[in-house]
Design a protein around this motif. Structure first.
Motif, mmCIF file in Angstrom:
data_model
loop_
_atom_site.group_PDB
_atom_site.id
_atom_site.type_symbol
_atom_site.label_atom_id
_atom_site.label_comp_id
_atom_site.label_asym_id
_atom_site.label_seq_id
_atom_site.Cartn_x
_atom_site.Cartn_y
_atom_site.Cartn_z
ATOM 1 N N ALA A 1 -0.886 4.593 12.333
ATOM 2 C CA ALA A 1 -0.384 3.461 11.372
ATOM 3 C C ALA A 1 -1.573 2.569 11.134
ATOM 4 O O ALA A 1 -1.475 2.222 9.816
ATOM 5 N N GLN B 1 -0.645 1.136 4.310
ATOM 6 C CA GLN B 1 0.295 1.535 2.993
ATOM 7 C C GLN B 1 -0.180 1.573 1.875
ATOM 8 O O GLN B 1 -1.101 0.734 1.287
ATOM 9 N N ALA C 1 5.817 2.553 0.173
ATOM 10 C CA ALA C 1 4.826 2.809 1.199
ATOM 11 C C ALA C 1 4.901 4.315 1.526
ATOM 12 O O ALA C 1 3.857 5.017 2.014
ATOM 13 N N ARG D 1 -6.651 -2.829 5.484
ATOM 14 C CA ARG D 1 -5.266 -2.983 5.433
ATOM 15 C C ARG D 1 -4.587 -3.458 4.516
ATOM 16 O O ARG D 1 -3.159 -3.452 4.234
ATOM 17 N N GLY E 1 9.257 0.459 5.536
ATOM 18 C CA GLY E 1 8.769 -0.177 6.625
ATOM 19 C C GLY E 1 9.903 -1.363 6.821
ATOM 20 O O GLY E 1 9.650 -2.267 7.384
ATOM 21 N N SER F 1 9.023 7.205 8.350
ATOM 22 C CA SER F 1 8.580 7.257 6.780
ATOM 23 C C SER F 1 7.752 8.369 6.607
ATOM 24 O O SER F 1 7.132 9.204 7.300
ATOM 25 N N ARG G 1 5.250 -2.199 10.079
ATOM 26 C CA ARG G 1 5.043 -2.319 8.338
ATOM 27 C C ARG G 1 5.783 -3.467 7.828
ATOM 28 O O ARG G 1 5.367 -3.921 7.069
ATOM 29 N N SER G 2 6.657 -3.917 8.583
ATOM 30 C CA SER G 2 7.737 -5.039 7.887
ATOM 31 C C SER G 2 7.617 -6.339 8.557
ATOM 32 O O SER G 2 8.093 -7.304 8.324
#
Lengths: 304, 203
Positions: A80, A85, A115, A162, A202, A209, B62-63
């Motif tokens: 990740a 993203q 994403a 990022r 996310g 995902s 991610r969130s």
């Protein structure tokens, strides 16, 4: 229930959850007049205490995450980190990296941040021509198919860093973009202020995902609820669905997430105005567009 | 700004959203055992638990930018993990069941030779996922009803009801409430238990 004592009712009664309700009087009457209820009531408090002791005993046993699970989790998080993203920006931000935090904040309110780096397709009619590749694991190799301007982009590594970056060529007047976030949405998620400013993959509830491949065997299967596959694989049916939604609420479908809503398979559809600003989210069920079903709307909310 | 191991959970999460590549990993290291235990006890299956925890923590990764501090970070993480577990159970749609008694007798002591922990785990596995999750949080991990409600995203009364009903069913399965059926005392019986009835809204 078919047995003599309604255990759930008795448990609620014993826990005081029926206090002040007519049901409490009913249960009290049963306890007073029926031996089976009276015996059960008399026994339940002690039995509950014993169960609590047993459960607390389980809790006293320390459980550590096994090393192989730790390693697997670390690897997934490393991946990740290595694959930031992708961001699909509608409106003025389309096609550009956002230059600064203020502008980024403003645009984030206008954007669906998808994403799904490997799962973005542009389709015709409303753009609907091909969806089948999404389910064959080839979505990341599929580019726009009907002259729509959006592109599918493999991976996000090339973007570097990022910071979410705008996906090139994402335009407001184009066909909708389809994602398979694996999400299970709830009304409070969709109505929240942050809904359109955060990545569906996310997001509000956990789900795999499509932008990750962690070697799990069930990811592809989980991404698209089977009841939606027929609709998604039939461009005409999808087109009819989106037309029903647009006819009912106005606006243009911009993003369609084939996901779940309150645990049921559903299309999460973002409608945008002519300027590309999100104006409403509509949740439609698998019967969307079918004769007699209209848009099969399960939930809708305006976007403030 | 880079976080270190001495930072609070909130500081680590802020550092993560600010770009610190190590902050989220530290947060995971801090809580992973407890999250794992909750997932394992809720799902009862090692592989499912591993998948659920991984899904959940990737989702949290991610969130994180949407965490607004309305609850503790650990509550937020638990909520994501528990929801991942419950989603997985609902997808699985397979729940073994046990019979409910026709009549009630006086409580009986459990058989002395049984493996209590094994029996409790087996009985827990036969509850509905919602009841099991509530009991895992409240009775096994010691969360208060209020925090469990926050984690589960339901009203406190619902948690109380799920716990009360779940305990009552466990009491039957574990033999603390014995039925007229002589084969069921002290052991987890097999057969079919009626699915949850009522609203469990307990508000």
């Amino acid at each position: 229930v078919t047995f003599g004592v309604d255990l759930d009712r008795l448990a609620d009664y014993t826990a005081g959850l029926l206090d002040g309700t007519p049901q409490a009087d009913e249960v009290a009457e049963l306890i007073a007049t029926r031996s089976d209820w009276a015996h059960a009531y008399a026994a339940l408090a002690d039995a509950e205490r014993a169960v609590r002791v047993d459960l607390a005993g389980l809790g006293s046993q320390q459980i550590a995450m096994p090393p192989d699970v730790v390693a697997r989790l670390d690897a997934a998080l490393d991946e990740a980190r290595a694959r930031p993203q992708l961001t699909v920006i509608s409106g003025e931000g389309a096609g550009r990296r956002t230059p600064g935090s203020a502008a980024r904040a403003r645009r984030r309110r206008q954007a669906w941040v998808a994403a799904a780096a490997a799962g973005v397709l542009a389709l015709g009619g409303f753009g609907v021509t091909v969806l089948a590749d999404m389910f064959s694991g080839r979505a990341d190799e599929t580019a726009a198919t009907s002259g729509g301007p959006a592109v599918a982009q493999r991976g996000a590594d090339a973007l570097g860093g990022r910071e979410p970056a705008a996906q090139p060529e994402a335009a407001d007047s184009g066909p909708p973009r389809f994602t398979t976030s694996g999400m299970n949405y709830w009304p409070t998620d969709i109505a929240s202020e942050s809904f359109l400013s955060a990545p569906p993959a996310g997001g509000m509830a956990p789900g795999p995902s499509p932008s990750f491949s962690t070697g799990r065997k069930d990811v592809d299967e989980a991404q698209v609820p089977p009841p939606l596959r027929g609709l998604a694989a039939d461009p005409g049916a999808m087109d009819a669905c989106l037309r029903q939604v647009a006819a009912g609420y106005g606006g243009r479908p911009s993003v369609v997430d084939l996901a779940r809503f309150q645990n049921e398979p559903a299309l999460i559809i973002v409608l945008v105005d002519p300027a590309g600003r999100p104006v409403r989210v509509v949740v439609s069920g698998p019967a969307c567009g079918q004769p007699g079903s209209g848009a099969d709307v399960r939930f809708t909310t305006p976007v403030s | 700004v880079r976080a270190d191991a001495g930072d609070s959970d909130e500081a680590l999460l802020r550092a993560h959203t600010a770009g610190d590549p190590d902050a989220f990993g530290e947060l995971v290291r801090r809580h992973r055992d407890r999250l794992w235990a909750v997932a394992l006890r809720t799902l009862g299956d090692r592989e499912d638990a591993a998948d659920a925890v991984q899904d959940a923590l990737l989702s949290a990764y991610r969130s994180a930018g949407r965490f607004r501090g309305d609850s503790a970070v650990t509550t937020w993480l638990h909520r994501i993990v528990v929801n991942a577990c419950l989603d997985r159970v609902r997808r699985r749609q397979a729940r073994p069941t046990v019979p409910l008694p026709e009549t009630w007798n006086a409580p009986a002591a459990p058989a002395p030779d049984r493996d209590v922990a094994l029996d409790v785990r087996s009985a827990l596995a036969q509850l509905s996922a919602d009841q099991r999750a509530a009991l895992v949080l409240v009775d096994i991990h010691g969360y208060g009803v209020s925090e469990a409600a926050e984690i589960l995203g339901v009203a406190e009364g619902t948690v109380k009801s799920r716990c009360a009903r779940g305990r009552a069913r466990l009491a039957v399965m574990l033999g603390y409430l014995r039925t007229g059926n002589p084969t069921s005392g002290g052991r987890v019986p097999s057969g079919s238990l009626p699915t949850d009835s009522g609203t469990e809204d307990g508000s």
